[in-house]
Design a protein around this motif. Structure first.
Motif, PDB file in Angstrom:
ATOM      1  N   PHE A 149       0.837  -1.200   0.000  1.00  0.00           N
ATOM      2  CA  PHE A 149       0.000   0.000   0.000  1.00  0.00           C
ATOM      3  C   PHE A 149       0.876   1.256   0.000  1.00  0.00           C
ATOM      4  CE2 PHE A 149      -2.241   3.376   2.224  1.00  0.00           C
ATOM      5  CZ  PHE A 149      -3.481   3.374   1.618  1.00  0.00           C
ATOM      6  N   ASN A 150       1.867   1.280   0.897  1.00  0.00           N
ATOM      7  CA  ASN A 150       2.737   2.458   1.000  1.00  0.00           C
ATOM      8  C   ASN A 150       3.556   2.664  -0.259  1.00  0.00           C
ATOM      9  OD1 ASN A 150       1.855   2.922   3.562  1.00  0.00           O
ATOM     10  ND2 ASN A 150       3.532   1.848   4.543  1.00  0.00           N
ATOM     11  N   GLU A 151       3.923   1.558  -0.887  1.00  0.00           N
ATOM     12  CA  GLU A 151       4.709   1.632  -2.112  1.00  0.00           C
ATOM     13  C   GLU A 151       3.903   2.359  -3.200  1.00  0.00           C
ATOM     14  OE1 GLU A 151       8.272   1.211  -3.423  1.00  0.00           O
ATOM     15  OE2 GLU A 151       7.807   0.163  -1.563  1.00  0.00           O
ATOM     16  N   VAL A 152       2.577   2.175  -3.165  1.00  0.00           N
ATOM     17  CA  VAL A 152       1.722   2.774  -4.181  1.00  0.00           C
ATOM     18  C   VAL A 152       1.222   4.155  -3.746  1.00  0.00           C
ATOM     19  CG1 VAL A 152      -0.319   2.427  -5.606  1.00  0.00           C
ATOM     20  CG2 VAL A 152       0.959   0.459  -4.816  1.00  0.00           C
ATOM     21  N   ALA A 153       0.800   4.268  -2.492  1.00  0.00           N
ATOM     22  CA  ALA A 153       0.083   5.468  -2.060  1.00  0.00           C
ATOM     23  C   ALA A 153       0.949   6.421  -1.240  1.00  0.00           C
ATOM     24  CB  ALA A 153      -1.156   5.067  -1.258  1.00  0.00           C
ATOM     25  N   GLY A 154       2.249   6.127  -1.103  1.00  0.00           N
ATOM     26  CA  GLY A 154       3.073   6.957  -0.238  1.00  0.00           C
ATOM     27  C   GLY A 154       2.935   6.463   1.186  1.00  0.00           C
ATOM     28  N   TYR A 155       3.902   6.819   2.058  1.00  0.00           N
ATOM     29  CA  TYR A 155       3.866   6.233   3.409  1.00  0.00           C
ATOM     30  C   TYR A 155       2.687   6.773   4.220  1.00  0.00           C
ATOM     31  CZ  TYR A 155       5.654   3.571   7.236  1.00  0.00           C
ATOM     32  OH  TYR A 155       5.774   2.627   8.213  1.00  0.00           O
ATOM     33  N   ARG A 156       1.636   5.955   4.360  1.00  0.00           N
ATOM     34  CA  ARG A 156       0.426   6.383   5.068  1.00  0.00           C
ATOM     35  C   ARG A 156      -0.036   5.359   6.068  1.00  0.00           C
ATOM     36  NH1 ARG A 156      -3.847   8.821   0.824  1.00  0.00           N
ATOM     37  NH2 ARG A 156      -2.200   9.074  -0.707  1.00  0.00           N
ATOM     38  N   SER A 157       0.370   4.116   5.853  1.00  0.00           N
ATOM     39  CA  SER A 157      -0.115   3.033   6.697  1.00  0.00           C
ATOM     40  C   SER A 157       1.122   2.407   7.320  1.00  0.00           C
ATOM     41  CB  SER A 157      -0.847   2.026   5.812  1.00  0.00           C
ATOM     42  OG  SER A 157      -1.327   0.962   6.565  1.00  0.00           O
ATOM     43  N   VAL A 158       1.216   2.454   8.650  1.00  0.00           N
ATOM     44  CA  VAL A 158       2.433   1.986   9.305  1.00  0.00           C
ATOM     45  C   VAL A 158       2.645   0.502   9.034  1.00  0.00           C
ATOM     46  CG1 VAL A 158       3.519   1.562  11.527  1.00  0.00           C
ATOM     47  CG2 VAL A 158       2.443   3.747  11.074  1.00  0.00           C
ATOM     48  N   SER A 159       3.773   0.167   8.424  1.00  0.00           N
ATOM     49  CA  SER A 159       4.074  -1.240   8.168  1.00  0.00           C
ATOM     50  C   SER A 159       5.160  -1.680   9.138  1.00  0.00           C
ATOM     51  CB  SER A 159       4.567  -1.415   6.730  1.00  0.00           C
ATOM     52  OG  SER A 159       5.720  -0.627   6.511  1.00  0.00           O
ATOM     53  N   SER A 160       5.066  -2.916   9.626  1.00  0.00           N
ATOM     54  CA  SER A 160       6.038  -3.443  10.574  1.00  0.00           C
ATOM     55  C   SER A 160       6.228  -4.914  10.302  1.00  0.00           C
ATOM     56  CB  SER A 160       5.538  -3.282  12.015  1.00  0.00           C
ATOM     57  OG  SER A 160       5.410  -1.934  12.345  1.00  0.00           O
ATOM     58  N   ASN A 161       7.173  -5.501  11.028  1.00  0.00           N
ATOM     59  CA  ASN A 161       7.346  -6.936  10.874  1.00  0.00           C
ATOM     60  C   ASN A 161       6.795  -7.669  12.086  1.00  0.00           C
ATOM     61  OD1 ASN A 161       8.143  -9.458  10.078  1.00  0.00           O
ATOM     62  ND2 ASN A 161      10.300  -9.162  10.526  1.00  0.00           N
ATOM     63  N   PHE A 162       5.489  -7.563  12.302  1.00  0.00           N
ATOM     64  CA  PHE A 162       4.822  -8.463  13.237  1.00  0.00           C
ATOM     65  C   PHE A 162       3.359  -8.583  12.844  1.00  0.00           C
ATOM     66  CE2 PHE A 162       2.563  -5.296  15.749  1.00  0.00           C
ATOM     67  CZ  PHE A 162       3.369  -4.181  15.720  1.00  0.00           C
TER      68      PHE A 162
END
Lengths: 656, 87
Positions: free
Chosen positions: A35-48
Motif C-alpha cells: 500500500f505504501n509503495e503505491v500510495a506513499g507512506y500512510r499506513s504503518v508497516s512493521s514486521n509483526f
C-alpha cells in the motif's frame, strides 16, 4: 450500507463511487508495505502480525485511472477471532470493494491459500498477489504461478513489495478482472460435504431473504462453520436461525465424527495443501545467519539477557543522543531570547506574546525533537526487524504469572512510542478482558512525550540515574497494576497464539519514512499547540489570569510541595505531555529547572506527570476501544495513583 | 483418556513435548473458539510439527508447522494431542 436500498439507488451509488481496490490477506504478508509503495507512506508497516488494526484508505492514480485503495487489517480466515480482523470482515460485508487483491506470503503458500479459497467463494473479482517472492525463493520454494492461476481461475501476479517489483502488473490485472467481472472458481470439496453445502444453499435461496451481503455459497459455508457474525445476519432478518442450518451441521457431524466446523476447515486445509503441492516444488532452502538468531534470542537464559540488553541499549542511547543534542541547542536558544527581549518580564502585550511564542517554538525544537527523533527511529528498527513478537514470546512466561497475555507486550512496547496507537493495538487481542487489561497497562507506560519530560527534566537536572529510576518505578507500577487488575478480573484466557515472523533486515529508507510519519504527528499537532499554548500562557500572565487557575489547583500543588505557579502547567499536560515540561520552563523563566526547584520537587513533578491523566488523544482512543465508563475509571485510577506516588516521593525524601 | 508420558511413540499433549520433538497432531480438543484459532494458524489434525523452543517455567512453546513459526501458550498447547511422528 443498508441491504434494503432499491436497485436504482444502488447502481447510482456504484457509478459515483470511485473504483475501489482492497488489499486483503493474512497478517504480516506485506499489505501495508505494498500500500505504501503505491500510495506513499500512510499506513504503518512493521514486521509483526497485527501491525495494521484499522483500515487505511488512499486515492492513487495508476495506469491512467483513479483508484480508491484500501489497506485492510490482516485476517487468517473470514471468521476473524479478534477486533482487528472484524474490521476487515465488516468492510467486506458493509462496503465491499470492486476488486480484491489477495496479498499472500508466497513463502507460506499453503496456509495463505486457506484464506484465498474463502475469498473465491465471495464471488467478487479477485487478483492473487504472490508477495515476498524473494523469501519464497530463499526458502527453496518454486511456485508455478501460471498453474495456480489456471487452477483457481484468477490472475496471479508475483511481487516483491519491499522493492516495488510487480506492482504495475498487479494493477493492470486488477483493471482487467474488473472489466471482465471474472470471479474465479471456488474449488469443490469432497462430494458429501458439497452435497450438504448445496442443500443448505438452496434452502437459503428458497427462504427468499432480501439480498444477503455475501454469496449464498459463502453464507452456507460460514453457517456450517458456526461463525457468529454470519449467524447474526440471518438472526437479524428472521429472529432465529433456520432449522436447516442445525440439521446440516448434524449431518456433517454424523458422517465425519467431528464437529461441523472442524469438517469444513480440515477439508479446506486439505484442498489448500493439495493446491500448493501441485503448483510448487520444494528445493533446498538456503539458511541465513538470521535464521540461527532464534537459537540465541529465544534461548531460556541468553534470550532474557539479550532482551534486557537490547531494551537497555535502546533507552540509554536515546538518552545519550538526546542530551548531547539538547544542551548546545538550549543554550543557543536562551542566548537568542535574551538578545531579543532582554532579561525580565516584557512590559508590552505584543512583546510578551511574541516572547512566549518564541519560547514555545524553541522548546519544541530544542527539547522534544532531540529525544523524539532517535526514539522513533529506534522503535521503527525494533518493529521492522521482527524482534517485537520475540520479546512477547519471552515475556509471556512472566506476564502469564501476573495474569496477562504475552501478546500484551506488543501494545505495551508501542506505548513507549505513543499511547494512542498502543490502545488501538490492543485489537490484536481476542478477549475483551485481555484487551481491557492491556489498555490500562499501555496507558501507564510512559510514551515518548513523557520520555522527553523524564529525560529533559529529571535527566537533565538530576542526572541519568534519576531518569532511569523513574523508568524502573514505572515498570514496577505497571507490573503491580497488571497483577492486581488481573486478580480483580479472574477469567481464564486461552493464552498466546501468535505467528513469529522471520527476522528481516529493516530498510533505512522505510525506517526514515516511518520516523518522519510519526514525527509529523508532533510537528503538525503538538508543535502548533505548543506555540499557541505558550502564547496564551504569556497572555494570561500579562493580564494576571494564571493566578486564578493556580489558586484552584493550589491544594494539589501544595500536597506535592510544588511551586503554586505550576498549577496551570499541569492543565496543559492534558493536551500533550511534552507541554508540561516546556510550560514549566516558561513559567519558571528558565530552561534549567534546578534554578527554581529543589531536586525533590523536580522528581515528584516528573513522577506526577508520568502517571497522571492520559492526554486527550489517548482518552479519545480509550473511549473508542473500551467505552466511556471504563475510560473514566481508568483515568481516575491514574490520577489517584499519580498523587500517591508523587506524595510518596516527597515522603521518602523526608525519611532519607 | 489417552495415556500421558514423554517416552517416544506415546500419545501426549503438546505441552509435555520437549525441544526438538518431531510429532504429528492427533486431535485438537477444546471448544469452537480454540479449534478455530488453531485451525486458522494452520494447525490441523494430521499435521506434522517440530517443537523448536519451550520457554522457562511453563511459558509458551515455539513450534514450526508448514514452514512457519508459531508461539503458543501452555494452555493452548494442552489442547493439542500429539504422537511421535514416524520417521
Amino acid at each position: 450500507m443498508s441491504v434494503h436500498t432499491d436497485h436504482m439507488a444502488e447502481t447510482e451509488r456504484t457509478r459515483k463511487r470511485p473504483f475501489t481496490v482492497a488489499f486483503i490477506g493474512q497478517p504480516n504478508c506485506g499489505k501495508s508495505t505494498l500500500f505504501n509503495e503505491v500510495a506513499g507512506y500512510r499506513s504503518v508497516s512493521s514486521n509483526f502480525p497485527g501491525a495494521t488494526v484499522s483500515y487505511t484508505e488512499g486515492q492513487v492514480r495508476i495506469l491512467g485511472r483513479t483508484i480508491q485503495l484500501v489497506d485492510l487489517p490482516g485476517i487468517y480466515s473470514l471468521t476473524p477471532m479478534d477486533p482487528a480482523g472484524r474490521e476487515t470482515q465488516r468492510f467486506l460485508l458493509d462496503r465491499g470493494a470492486d476488486v480484491l487483491v489477495n496479498v499472500m506470503d508466497a513463502s507460506v503458500l499453503s496456509r495463505s491459500l486457506e484464506l484465498t479459497l474463502q475469498l473465491l467463494e465471495l464471488d467478487i473479482p479477485v487478483v492473487l498477489c504472490l508477495n515476498m517472492m524473494d523469501e519464497a525463493v530463499r526458502k527453496g520454494i518454486r511456485i508455478d504461478s501460471g498453474a495456480l492461476s489456471r487452477l483457481l481461475g484468477v490472475p496471479v501476479v508475483e511481487t516483491v513489495a519491499t522493492r516495488g517489483k510487480g506492482i504495475r502488473a498487479l494493477f493492470g490485472e486488477a483493471l482487467k478482472v474488473r472489466k471482465r467481472q471474472s470471479t474465479g472458481r471456488p474449488l469443490s470439496r469432497s462430494l458429501d460435504v458439497e452435497r450438504v453445502i448445496a442443500d443448505l444453499e438452496s434452502d437459503l435461496r428458497e427462504r427468499k431473504f432480501s439480498p444477503l451481503p455475501v454469496s449464498d455459497r459463502l453464507m452456507a459455508v460460514k453457517l456450517l462453520e458456526g461463525d457468529p457474525d454470519f449467524e447474526g445476519i440471518l438472526v437479524g432478518r428472521t429472529g432465529s436461525l433456520p432449522p436447516s442450518v442445525v440439521k446440516s451441521r448434524k449431518r456433517l457431524e454424523r458422517s465425519h465424527g467431528k464437529p461441523a466446523d472442524a469438517v469444513i476447515s480440515s477439508e479446506r486445509h486439505a484442498i489448500a495443501m493439495q493446491t500448493a503441492e501441485s503448483c510448487s516444488r520444494m528445493g533446498k532452502p538456503s539458511v541465513r545467519w538470521q535464521d540461527r538468531l532464534d537459537d540465541v534470542l529465544l534461548h531460556n537464559a541468553w534470550g532474557y539477557l539479550f532482551l534486557a540488553l537490547i531494551l537497555g541499549v535502546f533507552f540509554i542511547s536515546v538518552l545519550r543522543f538526546g542530551t548531547w543534542l539538547e544542551k548546545p541547542m538550549t543554550t543557543a536558544l536562551e542566548n537568542r531570547v535574551t538578545a531579543w527581549f532582554g532579561t525580565g518580564t516584557p512590559d508590552s502585550l505584543t512583546s510578551a506574546l511574541f516572547k512566549s511564542a518564541v519560547y514555545g517554538f524553541g522548546g519544541g525544537l530544542t527539547v522534544v525533537i532531540p529525544f523524539l527523533v532517535p526514539f522513533l527511529f529506534g522503535l521503527s528498527f525494533l518493529e521492522d526487524s521482527g524482534y517485537l513478537p520475540r520479546a512477547a514470546f519471552l515475556a509471556d512466561t512472566f506476564m502469564h504469572r501476573i495474569g496477562l497475555h504475552g501478546t500484551t507486550l506488543i501494545p505495551v512496547l508501542l506505548g513507549y512510542g505513543c499511547n494512542v496507537p498502543a490502545v488501538m493495538a490492543t485489537r490484536i487481542l481476542g478477549s475483551p478482558r485481555d484487551r481491557f487489561l492491556a489498555t490500562v497497562v499501555a496507558v501507564l507506560v510512559p510514551c515518548s512525550a513523557r520520555m522527553t519530560v523524564i529525560f529533559g527534566l529529571a535527566g537533565a537536572a538530576l542526572g541519568s540515574f534519576a531518569a532511569v529510576s523513574v523508568y524502573l518505578l514505572n515498570l514496577l507500577v505497571v507490573t503491580t497494576s497488571g497483577w492486581a487488575l488481573s486478580r480483580l478480573l479472574p477469567e481464564p484466557t486461552p493464552g498466546m497464539l501468535m505467528e513469529i515472523p522471520p527476522f528481516r533486515r529493516p530498510r533505512l529508507e522505510i525506517l526514515l519514512k516511518k520516523t518522519w510519519f510519526r514525527l509529523k504527528d508532533f510537528i503538525v499537532i503538538a508543535w502548533p499547540l505548543l506555540i499557541a499554548g505558550s502564547a496564551v500562557l504569556g497572555l494570561m500572565d500579562h493580564y494576571g489570569w494564571t493566578g486564578t487557575v493556580n489558586r484552584v489547583l493550589r491544594p494539589l500543588t501544595a500536597l506535592l510541595d510544588l511551586p503554586a505557579a505550576l498549577g496551570v502547567v499541569l492543565v496543559y499536560g492534558l493536551l500533550r505531555k511534552e507541554l508540561t515540561m516546556l510550560m514549566l520552563f516558561q513559567v519558571l523563566g528558565t530552561q534549567n529547572a534546578s534554578d527554581a526547584m529543589t531536586a525533590v520537587q523536580i522528581l515528584s513533578f516528573t513522577v506526577f506527570v508520568v502517571f497522571y491523566l492520559p492526554c486527550l488523544g489517548t482518552i479519545g482512543a480509550m473511549i473508542r476501544e473500551i467505552g466511556f465508563r471504563r475510560t473514566f475509571w481508568v483515568s481516575l485510577f491514574c490520577l489517584v495513583l499519580s498523587v500517591c506516588l508523587a506524595a510518596g516521593v516527597r515522603l521518602i525524601s523526608f525519611l532519607v | 483418556m489417552n495415556s500421558v508420558g514423554s517416552a517416544a511413540g506415546s500419545v501426549r499433549p503438546l505441552d509435555l513435548c520437549r525441544r526438538g520433538d518431531q510429532v504429528r497432531v492427533l486431535k485438537i480438543g477444546g471448544g469452537w473458539g480454540i479449534r478455530q484459532r488453531l485451525n486458522q494458524m494452520g494447525i490441523h489434525e494430521g499435521d506434522p510439527l517440530v517443537v523448536r523452543c519451550s520457554a522457562l517455567l511453563g511459558g509458551p512453546r515455539l513450534i514450526e508447522i508448514h514452514g512457519t513459526d508459531v508461539a503458543l501458550s501452555r494452555c493452548m498447547a494442552r489442547h493439542i494431542l500429539v504422537e511421535t511422528a514416524p520417521k
